[in-house]
Design an enzyme around this catalytic site. Structure first.
Site, PDB file in Angstrom:
ATOM      1  N   SER A 191     -14.771 -11.768 -38.951  1.00 28.99           N
ATOM      2  CA  SER A 191     -13.436 -10.787 -39.320  1.00 28.99           C
ATOM      3  C   SER A 191     -13.692 -10.222 -40.583  1.00 28.99           C
ATOM      4  O   SER A 191     -14.757  -9.307 -40.679  1.00 28.99           O
ATOM      5  CB  SER A 191     -12.218 -11.834 -39.047  1.00 28.99           C
ATOM      6  OG  SER A 191     -11.251 -10.600 -39.076  1.00 28.99           O
ATOM      7  N   ASP A 348     -10.383  -7.512 -28.418  1.00 34.04           N
ATOM      8  CA  ASP A 348     -10.160  -7.386 -29.962  1.00 34.04           C
ATOM      9  C   ASP A 348     -10.255  -5.982 -30.237  1.00 34.04           C
ATOM     10  O   ASP A 348     -11.047  -5.383 -29.704  1.00 34.04           O
ATOM     11  CB  ASP A 348     -11.338  -8.305 -30.056  1.00 34.04           C
ATOM     12  CG  ASP A 348     -11.317  -8.235 -31.626  1.00 34.04           C
ATOM     13  OD1 ASP A 348     -10.373  -7.748 -32.381  1.00 34.04           O
ATOM     14  OD2 ASP A 348     -12.391  -8.711 -32.410  1.00 34.04           O
ATOM     15  N   HIS A 378      -9.933 -12.020 -30.747  1.00 33.73           N
ATOM     16  CA  HIS A 378     -10.208 -12.103 -32.234  1.00 33.73           C
ATOM     17  C   HIS A 378      -9.993 -13.338 -32.504  1.00 33.73           C
ATOM     18  O   HIS A 378      -8.897 -14.201 -32.435  1.00 33.73           O
ATOM     19  CB  HIS A 378      -9.310 -11.093 -32.961  1.00 33.73           C
ATOM     20  CG  HIS A 378      -9.853 -10.889 -34.362  1.00 33.73           C
ATOM     21  ND1 HIS A 378     -11.200 -10.336 -34.690  1.00 33.73           N
ATOM     22  CD2 HIS A 378      -9.445 -11.322 -35.541  1.00 33.73           C
ATOM     23  CE1 HIS A 378     -11.266 -10.315 -35.955  1.00 33.73           C
ATOM     24  NE2 HIS A 378     -10.225 -10.923 -36.468  1.00 33.73           N
TER      25      HIS A 378
END
Length: 408
Positions: A191, A348, A378
């Site tokens: 991320s 995501d 995610h």
């Protein structure tokens, strides 16, 4: 008794109403994801309330909640030595896996945790468990960086922290101390940590002495650009947990210490409209109509405003900085990057950031592996143990470890 039953039924109905959200049928463990999302939303709402009362910054409160439930002390196991130390003033947690009998020097991964540049820690259980498992399975030394977070610091200080810690680790005497093979060091992150890992890799290409120091980079559902919040994945998953589009845009604004009043305009791409001249030259570098395959584009249409709000990039010029958005880096920078692994998830908003980066890297001649999970969401890779164990979390982690094992 009857009134108690009615009250209980009403409470259960309220809980069900709060927890339930429509999810794609293909997503992994949907009810478990709903519960995880409800927990995170609740923590966000408490944090926002405290912020509105002027008691504390919402991100400080939210991170306090996250860390309170999951922070772990440095605890070694029979096979992995875990220590907290600092590299050139930057806190790190080092996980030393056992060397292979026939290899006295170990390989190593510098790992950068996610959390929107503002949340989580190298010391919470999710990342502690991930790095412990990585060190043991790869017989490697994992350096997990505890970089400073928003609102303590803002862009580009997070990048400076990870570069400083990594440069320190790559010194011959430090590698020798940890018995690490200098030719087998990689960088990785998930991320926002994937963003920082990608930025670090690009920054190293500018310094001759660091140019070939990293053998590989592994980016897990990375956030890579802030110019287009209407890629097909942003449109498709705009309300999908655990990273809805409006939350991702707020993370960007927080990262740059920007104005929340710009969030709604940025969601519809008013910050990169046709009348914003500075964005024009960069737009082609993330033109998803040419970078994405038709199976991903489907019937989605680009959102490009004719007239937007030029004040946004004037007040937040960092939005157009490749150090923050590695996807818009120049071709010459991409050509110098090492072998790359990019993991993406179907459900995501950041899916297309990763796919487009893979395409640009391939075009630049970089060896790229794109690993896509149709039932992924995610953040899924860190959710591998009870009560937040997801089948796709285990599969993504295993696939990631396998690639590292074969390529590092």
């Amino acid at each position: 008794m009857r009134s108690s039953c009615v009250l209980l039924a009403a409470l259960l109905a309220l809980v069900a109403y709060y927890v339930y959200i429509p999810l794609p049928s293909a997503v992994s463990d949907p009810w478990k994801l709903m519960l995880l999302d409800a927990t995170f939303r609740g923590a966000q709402q408490v944090s926002n309330l405290i912020h509105s009362l002027g008691l504390s910054h919402h991100l400080i409160t939210l991170n306090f909640i996250i860390i309170s439930f999951g922070k772990k002390s440095a605890r070694s196991s029979p096979r992995v030595k875990v220590t907290d130390t600092d590299f050139d003033g930057v806190e790190v947690r080092v996980f030393e896996g056992p060397p292979k009998p026939d290899e006295p020097l170990r390989r190593s991964v510098v790992y950068i945790h996610g959390g929107g540049w503002a949340l989580a820690s190298a010391k919470i259980s999710y990342y502690d468990q991930l790095c412990t498992a990585m060190a043991e399975e790869l017989n490697a030394v994992i350096v997990s960086i505890e970089y400073r977070l928003v609102p303590q610091v803002y862009f580009p200080e997070q990048i400076h922290d990870v570069i400083r810690a990594t440069k320190y680790f790559l010194q011959p005497e430090v590698l020798d101390k940890y018995k690490v093979d200098p030719g087998r060091v990689g960088v990785s992150g998930d991320s926002a940590g994937g963003n920082l890992a990608a930025a670090l890799g690009q920054q190293f290409t500018y310094v001759e002495s660091l140019k070939n120091k990293l053998k590989l980079q592994a980016l897990i559902y990375p956030v890579l650009q802030a110019l287009d919040f209407n890629t097909p994945s942003y449109q498709q998953s705009m309300n999908t947990p655990i990273l809805p589009r409006h939350v991702m845009v707020r993370y960007w604004v927080d990262y740059f210490k920007g104005n929340y009043d710009f969030v709604e305009a940025m969601i519809v791409n008013n910050h990169t409209s046709l009348d914003v001249e500075r964005a024009a030259a960069l737009r082609a570098r993330l033109d998803w109509t040419s970078l994405l395959p038709s199976s991903i584009k489907k019937n989605y249409k680009p959102v490009l405003q004719t007239i937007g709000d030029a004040r946004i990039v004037k007040e937040i010029p960092q939005l157009l900085d490749a150090a923050a958005s590695p996807l818009i880096a120049e071709q010459e920078v991409l050509q110098a990057l090492p072998k790359t692994y990019i993991l993406t998830c179907e459900h995501d908003v950041l899916r297309d950031d990763g796919i487009m980066y893979a395409k640009r890297l391939e075009s630049a001649g970089v060896n790229v592996t794109l690993d896509h999970f149709e039932d992924g969401f995610h953040g899924c890779m860190i959710f591998t143990s009870w009560p937040t164990n997801f089948s796709v979390g285990i599969r993504t982690r295993d696939s990631y470890f396998k690639w590292l094992d074969q390529n590092l």
